[in-house]
Design a protein around this motif. Sequence first.
Motif, PDB file in Angstrom:
ATOM      1  N   GLY A 343       0.867  -1.404   0.250  1.00 38.68           N
ATOM      2  CA  GLY A 343       0.456  -0.135   0.256  1.00 38.68           C
ATOM      3  C   GLY A 343       0.557   1.278   0.417  1.00 38.68           C
ATOM      4  N   GLU A 344       0.095   2.482  -0.366  1.00 41.08           N
ATOM      5  CA  GLU A 344       1.326   3.796  -0.263  1.00 41.08           C
ATOM      6  C   GLU A 344       1.138   4.111   1.103  1.00 41.08           C
ATOM      7  OE1 GLU A 344      -1.411   6.580  -3.195  1.00 41.08           O
ATOM      8  OE2 GLU A 344      -1.232   5.563  -4.124  1.00 41.08           O
ATOM      9  N   ASP A 345       0.667   3.880   1.355  1.00 36.65           N
ATOM     10  CA  ASP A 345       0.918   4.381   3.673  1.00 36.65           C
ATOM     11  C   ASP A 345       1.121   2.894   4.059  1.00 36.65           C
ATOM     12  OD1 ASP A 345      -0.254   6.706   2.525  1.00 36.65           O
ATOM     13  OD2 ASP A 345      -2.183   6.418   3.311  1.00 36.65           O
ATOM     14  N   HIS A 408      12.384  -6.698  -7.283  1.00 36.72           N
ATOM     15  CA  HIS A 408      10.799  -5.935  -6.636  1.00 36.72           C
ATOM     16  C   HIS A 408      10.920  -4.535  -5.559  1.00 36.72           C
ATOM     17  CE1 HIS A 408       6.397  -5.556  -5.533  1.00 36.72           C
ATOM     18  NE2 HIS A 408       6.362  -6.619  -5.556  1.00 36.72           N
ATOM     19  N   ASP A 409       9.759  -3.559  -6.585  1.00 33.77           N
ATOM     20  CA  ASP A 409      10.577  -2.098  -6.059  1.00 33.77           C
ATOM     21  C   ASP A 409      10.083  -2.163  -4.257  1.00 33.77           C
ATOM     22  OD1 ASP A 409       7.693  -2.683  -6.308  1.00 33.77           O
ATOM     23  OD2 ASP A 409       7.249  -1.067  -7.477  1.00 33.77           O
ATOM     24  N   LEU A 410       9.086  -3.289  -4.045  1.00 33.67           N
ATOM     25  CA  LEU A 410       9.067  -2.560  -2.416  1.00 33.67           C
ATOM     26  C   LEU A 410       9.920  -3.888  -1.505  1.00 33.67           C
ATOM     27  CD1 LEU A 410       5.257  -2.560  -2.467  1.00 33.67           C
ATOM     28  CD2 LEU A 410       6.840  -0.297  -2.631  1.00 33.67           C
ATOM     29  N   GLY A 411      10.717  -4.745  -2.453  1.00 37.20           N
ATOM     30  CA  GLY A 411      11.691  -5.262  -1.346  1.00 37.20           C
ATOM     31  C   GLY A 411      12.776  -4.807  -0.683  1.00 37.20           C
ATOM     32  N   SER A 412      13.132  -5.891  -0.005  1.00 35.03           N
ATOM     33  CA  SER A 412      14.312  -5.176   1.279  1.00 35.03           C
ATOM     34  C   SER A 412      15.540  -4.893   0.012  1.00 35.03           C
ATOM     35  CB  SER A 412      14.864  -6.857   1.214  1.00 35.03           C
ATOM     36  OG  SER A 412      16.177  -6.441   2.411  1.00 35.03           O
ATOM     37  N   ASP A 413      15.702  -4.704  -0.672  1.00 34.43           N
ATOM     38  CA  ASP A 413      17.001  -4.370  -1.391  1.00 34.43           C
ATOM     39  C   ASP A 413      16.832  -2.917  -1.993  1.00 34.43           C
ATOM     40  OD1 ASP A 413      18.283  -6.455  -1.119  1.00 34.43           O
ATOM     41  OD2 ASP A 413      18.259  -6.629  -3.727  1.00 34.43           O
ATOM     42  N   VAL A 414      15.338  -2.582  -2.648  1.00 30.39           N
ATOM     43  CA  VAL A 414      15.165  -1.282  -2.650  1.00 30.39           C
ATOM     44  C   VAL A 414      15.167  -0.008  -1.395  1.00 30.39           C
ATOM     45  CG1 VAL A 414      13.213   0.463  -3.208  1.00 30.39           C
ATOM     46  CG2 VAL A 414      14.534  -1.558  -4.824  1.00 30.39           C
TER      47      VAL A 414
END
Length: 727
Positions: A343-345, A408-414
């Motif tokens: 989610g965004e928030d 993934h853009d919401l993964g750990s690396d990012v």
Amino acid sequence: MAQTTIQQESEERLARPLIQLAHACGVSTSYIDQLGTYVENTDEAIVSVLKALDIDASDDEHIAQSLATIQQQAQERLINPTVVATAGSDTVLTLGPAANEHTTALLDLENGETESLPVDQKANADGTVTYSVVIGKQVPMGYHTLTIANGATTTQATVLCAPASIPVPPAIAERSRWGWMTQMYSVRSQDSWGVGDYSDLRTLATDAAHTHGADFMLINPIHACSPIAPLEPSPYLPESRRFLNVTYIRPQDIPEYAQLSEQERTQVDALHARVADANTDAEPIDINAAWEAKRAALRIIFDHGMNADRTATYEQFLDNTGADLDTWATWCVAFEVWGTPWGEDSWFATTTLQSERIHSLIEEHHDLFEFNRWLQWIADCQITEAQQAAKDAGMTLGLMLDMAVGVHDLGSDVWGNPERFALGGVTVGCPPDFYNQQGQDWGQPPFNPRHLEQTGYLTYREMVHSVFAHAGAVRIDHVLGLFRLWWIPKGLGAKNGAYVTYNHEAMLAVLTIEATRVGGMVIGEDLGTVPQEVREALAAHGVLGTDVAWFARVDNSPNAGDPYAPASDYRKGALASVTTHDLPPTAGYLQFEHVELREKLHLLTGPVEEFAASALAERTAMMNMLVEESWLRQEYAQDVEHHVQEVVEALHCMLTATPSLLHQAALVDGVGERRSQNQPGTSTQYPNWRIPLADGDKHVVPTDEVFKLDRVQRLARIMNGELGTRQ
């Protein structure tokens, strides 16, 4: 007079400040598409991509300021932050305009030694002086630090000192070698938990070596995924490329399992029994049910504890792995305690690794933090054991691991290290081509090339090193990404992007160093629209290409129905195969499984009759080549539906006649599977990456029976040169 086709930007366009700024920042402003057509990128796309690189090109004034800043930085620079040198040869490094007669150079070697380098100067015709230093041929391969000082300023640079080319292992230089390709999750045994695992892989690799001397086993990427369900099925969309997929652990093979109390053992065995029946089910794999049961069992084993020797080994693993492991474990805890970050928030957007809320979370759930670190250690142990077993069984390379193009853009690396990525509203994909007229958006954030340069490619070095720690060869998915990536600004669509160039010499140097250190190989997936100069650069560095029979037309023609290339036309420096994981198995392809599936999923952009006709033309062209080259009888070619197995074997006989250093057969072709593992262009419409290994009648083939099947043995004998010749 015939009209001249435009193939490059005009002088007027090149003179525009926006175009000059883009080029100064490594952003391409035009390209040649798959049809050979010259295409200019839009200003909107260029401005948006520059913004993602923290370059303001919002108007003429900011364009001028940004360009002036870049030019000023170039004038003040003593040396680039990353430089590439060739081991065994002298490498001359020209210093920037800020160098002067007081400039000194010091080289700190990876082994702790230090060398003072002389600074040479050369008078130019225009009255200026050029200063340079030489990285001598005696400097060993590795990662070194060069310090340049001019009396007022001191600058450090990382020196990537790499061999000119990855050496071909002697056994492969002696003669071509072959191996199998499989999706590891698809091959299961009675001890699996509904999903193939690292122990299944160990069995497959050793059996393949013992049965007919296979020299490698190529598997799907095993990068890390989310810690709890729902899991992302695609191995090409991982949460981290730095760490391993722990869902492939075999709990029973952890030493502490044998030390469990009777009650603990009963609990673990009951969890296994809950999902064990799935091992013989030919329907799509329920990866979430499998992981939920296995994870509960792993927690029981973790809570049991370890003896002193095992604890010491674990602590050594933590020391060797470094801070990134803590980042990964922290992200996992947040994911499980606070929920998915989609989610965004969500916590992903509102917390950082350094925030007090995160520190409190880890203090409160330290056992969960430790559990996720322990899982990585167990996965590391089991994949290491699989590779060692493969080598001990006689494989030249052992495991060949696949490296996905992004994360993934919401993964750990990012989340843990956002500075490593370009996160200003861009994702990676590719421009329109024959198969995707609208282009593709993979939804993954690209590495920030400026950060890579500033940090000596440390992130990339650690990632490549971790892959080679468990493999004898690495396949680089979308190897063009070492040279350039198609960045797509948010909201503009995949068609309206721009290529951003990367320092391929630096990235190839890292691959060369890491592969050479373990006597390994690198294979680049260079299918599709890849410029010839890219293939030449890869070959020059000893990186093998990828030749696939169904794509190998004469003169690389893209047109279905055009003639296929004979075996003699394949590249020597390549991994040659009949098929890929993005096509149906050969039995299915020959019977137009892809036509039926694409029509069923509404993926066709034109009439199904048109696509079916092109598929038939493609098959006919392949049959013609096999007959003309005497690999297949004419009567079989005219009645493919009743001679599928003969055609499959003929294709592999042809494959073994190619000069390619490596030949590959797919287990799905061995067992007669028809179903696709992956249908590009789909997500939930098709059970991608969840199809278990089964024969043509949908009978599951267990791990320990694969190489006992007659047709698998026949295919292995063909690949080994023991069976099959021209008709």
